[in-house]
Design a protein around this motif. Structure first.
Motif, PDB file in Angstrom:
ATOM      1  N   MET A  57     -27.304  11.147  10.963  1.00  0.00           N
ATOM      2  CA  MET A  57     -26.593  12.422  10.867  1.00  0.00           C
ATOM      3  C   MET A  57     -27.187  13.471  11.801  1.00  0.00           C
ATOM      4  N   ARG A  58     -28.458  13.388  12.115  1.00  0.00           N
ATOM      5  CA  ARG A  58     -29.071  14.359  13.018  1.00  0.00           C
ATOM      6  C   ARG A  58     -28.909  13.961  14.476  1.00  0.00           C
ATOM      7  N   TYR A 101     -24.614  14.056  15.555  1.00  0.00           N
ATOM      8  CA  TYR A 101     -24.044  15.159  14.787  1.00  0.00           C
ATOM      9  C   TYR A 101     -22.526  15.227  14.970  1.00  0.00           C
ATOM     10  N   GLU A 135     -21.768  17.593   4.231  1.00  0.00           N
ATOM     11  CA  GLU A 135     -22.445  16.405   4.717  1.00  0.00           C
ATOM     12  C   GLU A 135     -22.717  15.393   3.612  1.00  0.00           C
ATOM     13  N   LEU A 192     -22.788   6.597   4.229  1.00  0.00           N
ATOM     14  CA  LEU A 192     -23.736   5.871   5.072  1.00  0.00           C
ATOM     15  C   LEU A 192     -24.743   5.076   4.238  1.00  0.00           C
ATOM     16  N   LEU A 197     -20.627  12.159   3.665  1.00  0.00           N
ATOM     17  CA  LEU A 197     -21.035  11.332   4.784  1.00  0.00           C
ATOM     18  C   LEU A 197     -22.346  10.628   4.466  1.00  0.00           C
ATOM     19  N   LEU A 198     -23.308  11.358   3.930  1.00  0.00           N
ATOM     20  CA  LEU A 198     -24.595  10.776   3.549  1.00  0.00           C
ATOM     21  C   LEU A 198     -24.385   9.650   2.541  1.00  0.00           C
ATOM     22  N   ALA A 248     -29.618   7.295   7.108  1.00  0.00           N
ATOM     23  CA  ALA A 248     -28.466   8.204   7.116  1.00  0.00           C
ATOM     24  C   ALA A 248     -28.865   9.571   7.666  1.00  0.00           C
TER      25      ALA A 248
END
Length: 181
Positions: free
Chosen positions: A50-51, A54, A16, A23, A19-20, A46
């Motif tokens: 992301m949560r 998903y 992840e 973002l 991605l974090l 972010a």
């Protein structure tokens, strides 16, 4: 939480992180401000994104080959230039619009990441774009301009295979590299 559960969670967190980071950079670029405040705000946004939205983690091979990356980039830009001229000529020539085809191209990779990159590359080269993807069977369905005969269709399939080969040699796993030679 068990030891095995913690190990899996650490792996998910590792996947992840890109991605974090992407973002957060996007957030800062949207605000056109690179400060501590926008960075912290980007991290918070972010995490929420992301949560709430998903996505399953995309596994990367963990390798990168600069030489093959440069070859891929060179090939991509040359194909964009050539295809742009071809499409421009088709648009202004006095002949009727050439035949178009929807063709299926089966990829050799099982990587969703490579499949996506191949699809994006094909879509960015003028004269072709992805119509559909059969992810389970690793098949891309392309709409291709100017395919008057079977040889033109096969030429496009070879081009897609070449792009896949370049991307696998750039980012693919060692097993995939062995597969493409």
């Amino acid at each position: 939480m068990s030891v095995e559960g913690r190990k899996i969670e650490r792996q998910i967190r590792r996947y992840e992180f890109p991605l974090l980071l992407g973002l957060v950079i996007t957030w800062m670029a949207l605000w056109r401000e690179f400060s501590l405040f926008t960075f912290i705000g980007g991290v918070v946004v972010a995490f929420v994104v992301m949560r709430v939205f998903y996505l399953p983690p995309v596994e990367l091979a963990g390798r990168f080959n600069l030489w093959w990356c440069l070859r891929y980039v060179g090939y991509f830009f040359s194909q964009v230039a050539i295809a742009s001229l071809e499409v421009a000529w088709i648009a202004v020539r006095p002949k009727p619009v050439p035949l178009r085809s929807v063709i299926a191209v089966r990829l050799r990779t099982n990587s969703d990441f490579i499949l996506t990159l191949v699809g994006l590359t094909i879509s960015l080269i003028p004269g072709s774009f992805i119509v559909d993807v059969d992810r389970e069977n690793q098949v891309l369905f392309l709409h291709v301009l100017n395919t008057p005969d079977h040889e033109a269709v096969e030429k496009m399939r070879r081009e897609v295979a070449h792009i896949e080969r370049l991307l696998i040699r750039t980012l693919g796993s060692r097993e995939e590299v062995k597969l493409v030679g």
